[in-house]
Scaffold this motif. Structure first.
Motif, PDB file in Angstrom:
ATOM      1  N   GLY A 228      -0.944  12.940   8.978  1.00 50.09           N
ATOM      2  CA  GLY A 228      -0.492  11.863   8.101  1.00 50.09           C
ATOM      3  C   GLY A 228       0.065  10.691   8.875  1.00 50.09           C
ATOM      4  O   GLY A 228      -0.090   9.536   8.477  1.00 50.09           O
ATOM      5  N   ALA A 229       0.722  10.954  10.013  1.00 47.96           N
ATOM      6  CA  ALA A 229       1.272   9.874  10.825  1.00 47.96           C
ATOM      7  C   ALA A 229       0.187   9.071  11.519  1.00 47.96           C
ATOM      8  O   ALA A 229       0.397   7.894  11.847  1.00 47.96           O
ATOM      9  N   THR A 230      -0.993   9.672  11.742  1.00 41.53           N
ATOM     10  CA  THR A 230      -2.068   8.998  12.464  1.00 41.53           C
ATOM     11  C   THR A 230      -3.211   8.582  11.553  1.00 41.53           C
ATOM     12  O   THR A 230      -4.244   8.120  12.033  1.00 41.53           O
ATOM     13  N   GLN A 231      -3.028   8.725  10.255  1.00 42.43           N
ATOM     14  CA  GLN A 231      -4.093   8.394   9.316  1.00 42.43           C
ATOM     15  C   GLN A 231      -4.370   6.896   9.327  1.00 42.43           C
ATOM     16  O   GLN A 231      -3.456   6.078   9.351  1.00 42.43           O
ATOM     17  N   ARG A 232      -5.635   6.525   9.261  1.00 38.07           N
ATOM     18  CA  ARG A 232      -6.025   5.120   9.268  1.00 38.07           C
ATOM     19  C   ARG A 232      -6.512   4.700   7.884  1.00 38.07           C
ATOM     20  O   ARG A 232      -6.685   5.536   7.003  1.00 38.07           O
ATOM     21  N   GLY A 233      -6.713   3.409   7.705  1.00 35.88           N
ATOM     22  CA  GLY A 233      -7.230   2.908   6.442  1.00 35.88           C
ATOM     23  C   GLY A 233      -6.138   2.412   5.510  1.00 35.88           C
ATOM     24  O   GLY A 233      -5.046   2.028   5.935  1.00 35.88           O
ATOM     25  N   TYR A 234      -6.438   2.437   4.205  1.00 36.30           N
ATOM     26  CA  TYR A 234      -5.526   1.874   3.208  1.00 36.30           C
ATOM     27  C   TYR A 234      -4.187   2.602   3.214  1.00 36.30           C
ATOM     28  O   TYR A 234      -3.131   1.973   3.130  1.00 36.30           O
ATOM     29  N   ASN A 235      -4.227   3.931   3.293  1.00 34.90           N
ATOM     30  CA  ASN A 235      -3.000   4.734   3.327  1.00 34.90           C
ATOM     31  C   ASN A 235      -2.604   5.035   4.769  1.00 34.90           C
ATOM     32  O   ASN A 235      -2.337   6.184   5.121  1.00 34.90           O
TER      33      ASN A 235
ATOM     34  N   ALA B 233       0.847  -1.192   0.000  1.00 36.16           N
ATOM     35  CA  ALA B 233       0.000   0.000   0.000  1.00 36.16           C
ATOM     36  C   ALA B 233       0.883   1.243   0.000  1.00 36.16           C
ATOM     37  O   ALA B 233       1.954   1.256   0.605  1.00 36.16           O
ATOM     38  N   PRO B 234       0.457   2.308  -0.693  1.00 36.64           N
ATOM     39  CA  PRO B 234       1.249   3.554  -0.659  1.00 36.64           C
ATOM     40  C   PRO B 234       1.368   4.076   0.770  1.00 36.64           C
ATOM     41  O   PRO B 234       0.425   4.001   1.558  1.00 36.64           O
ATOM     42  N   GLU B 235       2.528   4.603   1.088  1.00 37.68           N
ATOM     43  CA  GLU B 235       2.721   5.155   2.419  1.00 37.68           C
ATOM     44  C   GLU B 235       3.802   6.224   2.391  1.00 37.68           C
ATOM     45  O   GLU B 235       4.715   6.191   1.560  1.00 37.68           O
ATOM     46  N   VAL B 236       3.662   7.181   3.298  1.00 36.62           N
ATOM     47  CA  VAL B 236       4.645   8.246   3.463  1.00 36.62           C
ATOM     48  C   VAL B 236       5.538   7.855   4.632  1.00 36.62           C
ATOM     49  O   VAL B 236       5.054   7.493   5.707  1.00 36.62           O
ATOM     50  N   SER B 237       6.846   7.924   4.429  1.00 38.74           N
ATOM     51  CA  SER B 237       7.772   7.507   5.469  1.00 38.74           C
ATOM     52  C   SER B 237       7.769   8.506   6.621  1.00 38.74           C
ATOM     53  O   SER B 237       7.451   9.690   6.455  1.00 38.74           O
ATOM     54  N   LEU B 238       8.171   8.029   7.789  1.00 40.98           N
ATOM     55  CA  LEU B 238       8.258   8.895   8.961  1.00 40.98           C
ATOM     56  C   LEU B 238       9.311   9.977   8.752  1.00 40.98           C
ATOM     57  O   LEU B 238       9.138  11.117   9.197  1.00 40.98           O
ATOM     58  N   GLN B 239      10.400   9.636   8.085  1.00 40.61           N
ATOM     59  CA  GLN B 239      11.434  10.634   7.814  1.00 40.61           C
ATOM     60  C   GLN B 239      10.886  11.785   6.980  1.00 40.61           C
ATOM     61  O   GLN B 239      11.216  12.958   7.212  1.00 40.61           O
TER      62      GLN B 239
ATOM     63  N   ASP C  43       8.748  17.388   6.588  1.00 43.51           N
ATOM     64  CA  ASP C  43       7.619  18.293   6.333  1.00 43.51           C
ATOM     65  C   ASP C  43       7.438  19.270   7.491  1.00 43.51           C
ATOM     66  O   ASP C  43       7.148  20.460   7.274  1.00 43.51           O
ATOM     67  N   VAL C  44       7.617  18.780   8.714  1.00 40.86           N
ATOM     68  CA  VAL C  44       7.477  19.672   9.876  1.00 40.86           C
ATOM     69  C   VAL C  44       8.639  20.668   9.908  1.00 40.86           C
ATOM     70  O   VAL C  44       8.448  21.866  10.174  1.00 40.86           O
ATOM     71  N   ILE C  45       9.863  20.180   9.645  1.00 33.66           N
ATOM     72  CA  ILE C  45      11.023  21.062   9.675  1.00 33.66           C
ATOM     73  C   ILE C  45      10.892  22.168   8.636  1.00 33.66           C
ATOM     74  O   ILE C  45      11.249  23.331   8.888  1.00 33.66           O
TER      75      ILE C  45
END
Length: 394
Positions: A293-300, A266-272, A277-279
């Motif tokens: 985005g870090a707490t998003q549920r479901g497929y992504n 499944a597509p995912e955005v890495s923690l790094q 993005d915050v920096i």
């Protein structure tokens, strides 16, 4: 002779150990094919794991299917019937155990897959899209042999590796068990290796340390539960391996697992990337979106959700070990999973509050230029000051 046909009558069939080697060779070749395919498919995806080059991905899978068919034809096609027959004979000779019915079902499934592959190899499709379609249809059967052929090969190899345990007398077994239990209480029983024998009994090797002397002992049963006993003692691991029952393939956490036929990630955005993005954010909403985005549920699902899933799955694995320590660790992981779930909800709420602040970073937080100025190419560098080489004395 076509690749899927049986060997000629004058060609002697391999003995059981050779048949088992054929299945292992096919699995090794399939592991290489699967790895090469994953590398090729990674090149077709964007940084989030989404396939963006469908044509190249289809070509990589077609190459995988063709290579797998060729590997099967080379390593297994003429020998599957003999291998399955040898495995069934060995299975019939084993003492009753919980796993035998499952193994028999696996052998039946492998026989069905072998028949499907043989039918296709004996009637190859015309070159082009038809043969690619045929190879794609065979991939699940080829993957089944790569995933579970080890059960057939291990059974076929059972007679070759049938060790004859040198049993201890009742008095010796009682004495050695007491010594091992006393060493365990002192923390001097070091477990080193564990496996299951064909009869379903767990066997664990351990170093029994007494007065700076170490001896290898074999335990039967769960070392952390009452009732385990020593079934042998040896000078070293090699001697133990020559005497003790051979290991059988371990089980799986989920019955439908397939190392060679994994679902698309499944597509995912890495923690790094979320941290970056915050920096790089200047608006509160941008930082809020990274947390969401870090707490998003479901497929992504985001990284925090995936972490919770990891803990839950690891807890299921620990419980499936069916040992005392496994159950204890499963309880710990379950508790940690609940804590992660609570933390995820707190992070999600904080992210929403951050997004509702409608704020930006103050301008006094100015950036620092990282580009250093350099003299022009045709500029003569300044003359360095003369070095003072005279010595100074107090």
């Amino acid at each position: 002779m076509t690749p899927g046909s049986d060997p000629a009558p004058e060609s002697p069939l391999p003995v059981e150990p050779d048949l088992a080697t054929r299945a292992r060779d096919f699995r090794l070749r399939m592991a290489v094919i699967a790895r090469e395919t994953e590398v090729a498919l990674d090149m077709t995806r964007d940084r989030y794991g989404r396939t963006v080059h469908e044509g190249a991905a289809a070509a990589a899978r077609a190459h995988r299917d063709k290579a797998a068919v060729e590997a099967y034809a080379t390593h297994l096609a003429p020998y599957t019937d003999a291998l399955l027959d040898a495995a069934r004979r060995a299975l019939d000779e084993l003492p009753p155990a919980r796993h035998l019915a499952g193994w028999r079902a696996v052998l039946d499934g492998l026989a069905v897959s072998a028949a499907e592959i043989r039918r296709a190899l004996n009637r190859p499709a015309a070159p082009g899209s038809a043969v690619r379609t045929q190879h794609a249809a065979l991939w699940p059967h080829l993957a089944a042999w790569a995933d579970h052929g080890s059960i057939a090969s291990n059974l076929a190899d059972q007679n070759h590796h049938q060790h004859h345990k040198a049993p201890l007398t009742d008095e010796e077994q009682h004495a050695w068990t007491e010594r091992a239990q006393a060493a365990q209480q002192r923390g001097k029983l070091e477990l080193t290796e564990s496996w299951y024998a064909a009869d379903g009994q767990p066997i664990t090797l351990a170093h029994l340390v007494e007065d700076d002397d170490s001896r290898v002992v074999a335990l039967q049963g769960d070392p952390d539960a009452p009732g385990w006993q020593v079934i042998g003692h040896y000078a070293h691991e090699y001697e133990a391996g020559q005497v003790l029952p051979a290991a059988v393939p371990p089980g799986v956490l989920r019955a439908d697992v397939s190392e060679f036929n994994r679902p698309a990630p499944a597509p995912e955005v890495s923690l790094q990337e979320l941290i970056r993005d915050v920096i790089e954010a200047q608006h509160a909403g941008d930082a809020s979106n990274a947390l969401l985005g870090a707490t998003q549920r479901g497929y992504n699902a985001g990284p925090m959700i995936r972490l919770q899933e990891l803990l839950e799955t690891a807890g299921q694995f620990a419980s499936a070990l069916e040992t005392v320590q496994g159950r204890q660790i499963a309880a710990r992981l379950t508790a940690l999973g609940r804590q992660i779930d609570c933390l995820t909800r707190e992070v999600h709420d904080a992210a929403e509050d951050l997004g509702a602040t409608v704020a930006v970073l103050p301008p006094h937080r100015t950036p620092v230029l990282r580009v250093r100025t350099r003299p022009a190419v045709d500029t003569t560098p300044p003359t360095p000051p003369p070095r003072n080489t005279s010595a100074h004395h107090r």
